[in-house]
Design a protein around this motif. Structure first.
Motif, PDB file in Angstrom:
ATOM      1  N   ASN A 134      21.812 -14.985  10.357  1.00 56.96           N
ATOM      2  CA  ASN A 134      22.536 -15.842  11.025  1.00 56.96           C
ATOM      3  C   ASN A 134      21.993 -16.307  12.327  1.00 56.96           C
ATOM      4  O   ASN A 134      22.822 -17.113  13.168  1.00 56.96           O
ATOM      5  N   PHE A 135      20.526 -15.970  12.813  1.00 59.29           N
ATOM      6  CA  PHE A 135      20.010 -16.236  13.929  1.00 59.29           C
ATOM      7  C   PHE A 135      19.804 -17.687  13.851  1.00 59.29           C
ATOM      8  O   PHE A 135      19.602 -18.514  12.955  1.00 59.29           O
ATOM      9  N   PHE A 136      19.910 -18.428  15.112  1.00 59.59           N
ATOM     10  CA  PHE A 136      19.577 -20.016  15.507  1.00 59.59           C
ATOM     11  C   PHE A 136      17.979 -19.874  15.745  1.00 59.59           C
ATOM     12  O   PHE A 136      17.555 -19.238  16.422  1.00 59.59           O
ATOM     13  N   ARG A 137      17.401 -20.506  14.986  1.00 61.66           N
ATOM     14  CA  ARG A 137      15.730 -20.535  15.289  1.00 61.66           C
ATOM     15  C   ARG A 137      15.343 -22.075  15.479  1.00 61.66           C
ATOM     16  O   ARG A 137      15.984 -23.062  14.880  1.00 61.66           O
ATOM     17  N   SER A 138      14.335 -22.257  16.260  1.00 64.48           N
ATOM     18  CA  SER A 138      14.055 -23.551  16.813  1.00 64.48           C
ATOM     19  C   SER A 138      13.540 -24.488  15.693  1.00 64.48           C
ATOM     20  O   SER A 138      12.998 -23.920  14.635  1.00 64.48           O
ATOM     21  N   SER A 139      13.805 -25.666  15.745  1.00 67.26           N
ATOM     22  CA  SER A 139      13.779 -26.379  14.524  1.00 67.26           C
ATOM     23  C   SER A 139      12.223 -26.882  14.490  1.00 67.26           C
ATOM     24  O   SER A 139      11.557 -26.688  15.424  1.00 67.26           O
ATOM     25  N   SER A 140      11.751 -27.529  13.557  1.00 66.60           N
ATOM     26  CA  SER A 140      10.392 -28.016  13.356  1.00 66.60           C
ATOM     27  C   SER A 140      10.456 -29.329  14.019  1.00 66.60           C
ATOM     28  O   SER A 140      11.105 -30.366  13.680  1.00 66.60           O
ATOM     29  N   GLY A 141       9.460 -29.540  14.872  1.00 72.26           N
ATOM     30  CA  GLY A 141       9.139 -30.984  15.737  1.00 72.26           C
ATOM     31  C   GLY A 141      10.481 -31.447  16.380  1.00 72.26           C
ATOM     32  O   GLY A 141      10.768 -32.476  15.873  1.00 72.26           O
ATOM     33  N   PRO A 142      10.865 -30.458  17.569  1.00 69.20           N
ATOM     34  CA  PRO A 142      12.046 -30.807  17.959  1.00 69.20           C
ATOM     35  C   PRO A 142      11.859 -32.242  18.912  1.00 69.20           C
ATOM     36  O   PRO A 142      10.607 -32.376  19.469  1.00 69.20           O
ATOM     37  N   SER A 143      12.964 -32.940  19.074  1.00 70.64           N
ATOM     38  CA  SER A 143      12.818 -34.044  20.047  1.00 70.64           C
ATOM     39  C   SER A 143      12.704 -33.726  21.651  1.00 70.64           C
ATOM     40  O   SER A 143      11.847 -34.656  22.142  1.00 70.64           O
ATOM     41  N   LEU A 144      13.094 -32.822  21.844  1.00 74.60           N
ATOM     42  CA  LEU A 144      13.419 -32.325  23.350  1.00 74.60           C
ATOM     43  C   LEU A 144      11.940 -31.808  23.660  1.00 74.60           C
ATOM     44  O   LEU A 144      11.463 -30.776  23.215  1.00 74.60           O
ATOM     45  N   SER A 145      11.225 -32.204  24.891  1.00 77.32           N
ATOM     46  CA  SER A 145       9.856 -32.027  25.105  1.00 77.32           C
ATOM     47  C   SER A 145       9.849 -30.600  25.640  1.00 77.32           C
ATOM     48  O   SER A 145       9.046 -29.393  25.345  1.00 77.32           O
ATOM     49  N   TRP A 146      11.034 -29.900  26.369  1.00 74.86           N
ATOM     50  CA  TRP A 146      10.940 -28.653  26.817  1.00 74.86           C
ATOM     51  C   TRP A 146      10.868 -27.518  25.585  1.00 74.86           C
ATOM     52  O   TRP A 146      10.054 -26.422  25.676  1.00 74.86           O
ATOM     53  N   GLN A 147      11.409 -28.130  24.519  1.00 73.01           N
ATOM     54  CA  GLN A 147      11.688 -26.910  23.337  1.00 73.01           C
ATOM     55  C   GLN A 147      10.201 -26.969  22.556  1.00 73.01           C
ATOM     56  O   GLN A 147       9.643 -26.086  22.080  1.00 73.01           O
ATOM     57  N   SER A 148       9.782 -28.228  22.418  1.00 74.51           N
ATOM     58  CA  SER A 148       8.474 -28.452  21.669  1.00 74.51           C
ATOM     59  C   SER A 148       7.169 -27.662  22.338  1.00 74.51           C
ATOM     60  O   SER A 148       6.409 -27.278  21.864  1.00 74.51           O
ATOM     61  N   GLU A 149       7.453 -27.708  23.740  1.00 76.39           N
ATOM     62  CA  GLU A 149       6.438 -27.183  24.659  1.00 76.39           C
ATOM     63  C   GLU A 149       6.618 -25.411  24.638  1.00 76.39           C
ATOM     64  O   GLU A 149       5.653 -24.618  24.612  1.00 76.39           O
ATOM     65  N   ALA A 150       7.945 -24.873  24.781  1.00 78.39           N
ATOM     66  CA  ALA A 150       8.184 -23.459  24.804  1.00 78.39           C
ATOM     67  C   ALA A 150       8.572 -22.601  23.691  1.00 78.39           C
ATOM     68  O   ALA A 150       8.271 -21.357  23.690  1.00 78.39           O
ATOM     69  N   LYS A 151       8.741 -23.255  22.537  1.00 76.34           N
ATOM     70  CA  LYS A 151       9.186 -22.623  21.020  1.00 76.34           C
ATOM     71  C   LYS A 151       8.358 -23.145  20.138  1.00 76.34           C
ATOM     72  O   LYS A 151       8.029 -24.402  19.784  1.00 76.34           O
ATOM     73  N   GLU A 152       8.107 -22.138  19.122  1.00 78.54           N
ATOM     74  CA  GLU A 152       7.509 -22.408  17.866  1.00 78.54           C
ATOM     75  C   GLU A 152       8.466 -22.407  16.861  1.00 78.54           C
ATOM     76  O   GLU A 152       9.585 -22.046  16.952  1.00 78.54           O
TER      77      GLU A 152
END
Length: 291
Positions: A134-152
């Motif tokens: 049930n973990f929330f995992r970072s999506s592929s190609g997120p629109s948010l710049s902070w997330q695309s830079e910090a998370k795989e």
């Protein structure tokens, strides 16, 4: 594109799917008798469905017929964010053995049927007995710049990823209102993705405690928010209830034209949702594929 032009060419098959979605959305406004008739008609080829009461973030503008359902969450001992999945059980519905996921949470019946619309009910991860964490995992190609830079892609989301949520901003709307992330839930492996929006905001605990402008929240809504959120985090199924697009909180610059820069905005047809206005609503859930 002319306003009266069909967005999806008929040969793609997408047009037929959208018409089905619009038809099911329209049914949310019919009387109980009509909805029960629908459930009876669809049960032989699917399981579940019918009138469903849910808690969601309110639809405040645009063509969407209702809000998007909230996903209760928790934080594990390592600080990872997890969605809560209801208890799995088997019941007899209209003479048919049906496996459902349903539990009481904050005085509200929380059910997997909340997510049975827009074709998402076919997602393998939303089968009540799916072998998924049930973990929330970072999506592929997120629109948010902070997330695309910090998370795989596929990496778990942690509390520490949102440590600056009380001051975070990206030039869209008001800074300090909260920090969002785009995630997938119960979507491990080669299966249909269940898209989720996660938000950490100082407004969440205020809603749960009925503080300030949230003192008028109905008791059942306030109790649910208190049980469904943690450490100022909340989440919802990120599927617009209009044409099943993927909206975003502080994601699209054009949202300011529709006074939605501080709300959840769907750029496809300008539907707007307010994450700080949780509501209890009902709709006609579609049946899952037959078991």
């Amino acid at each position: 594109m002319p306003l009266d032009e069909d967005k999806y060419p008929s040969e793609t098959g997408r047009r037929r799917f959208v018409k089905g979605v619009v038809g099911s959305a329209a049914l949310s406004s019919v009387g109980v008798g009509g909805a029960v008739a629908l459930d009876t008609a669809t049960s032989p080829t699917g399981t579940g469905g019918g009138i469903t009461q849910f808690m969601g973030i309110e639809n405040t503008d645009g063509p969407a017929p209702r809000g998007m359902p909230i996903i209760p969450l928790t934080v594990d001992s390592e600080g990872a964010l997890k969605g809560v999945w209801p208890d799995v059980k088997t019941e007899t519905v209209q003479g048919q053995e049906v496996t459902i996921a349903e539990t009481e949470l904050g005085g509200t019946t929380y059910s997997s049927a909340w997510f049975q619309y827009c074709g998402i009910q076919t997602a393998e991860g939303l089968d009540p007995e799916a072998d998924q964490d049930n973990f929330f995992r970072s999506s592929s190609g997120p629109s948010l710049s902070w997330q695309s830079e910090a998370k795989e892609s596929g990496e778990k989301l942690f509390v520490d990823d949102f440590s600056d949520y009380e001051s975070w901003g990206n030039g869209i709307g008001q800074s300090g209102l909260g920090k969002p992330a785009e995630a997938a839930w119960r979507s491990d492996g080669d299966v249909q993705t269940v898209p989720v929006q996660v938000l950490r905001s100082p407004e969440v605990s205020k809603m749960a405690n009925g503080e300030g402008p949230y003192s008028e929240l109905p008791g059942e809504v306030q109790s649910f928010i208190g049980a469904a959120t943690e450490q100022n985090f909340m989440a919802w199924l990120n599927k617009c209830t209009h044409f099943c697009c993927v909206p975003g909180f502080k994601t699209y610059e054009g949202s300011a034209k529709f006074d939605a820069e501080n709300e959840v905005y769907c750029q496809c047809h300008q539907s707007v949702y307010d994450p700080f206005s949780p509501v209890s609503k009902s709709f006609v859930a579609l049946p899952r594929p037959g078991e």
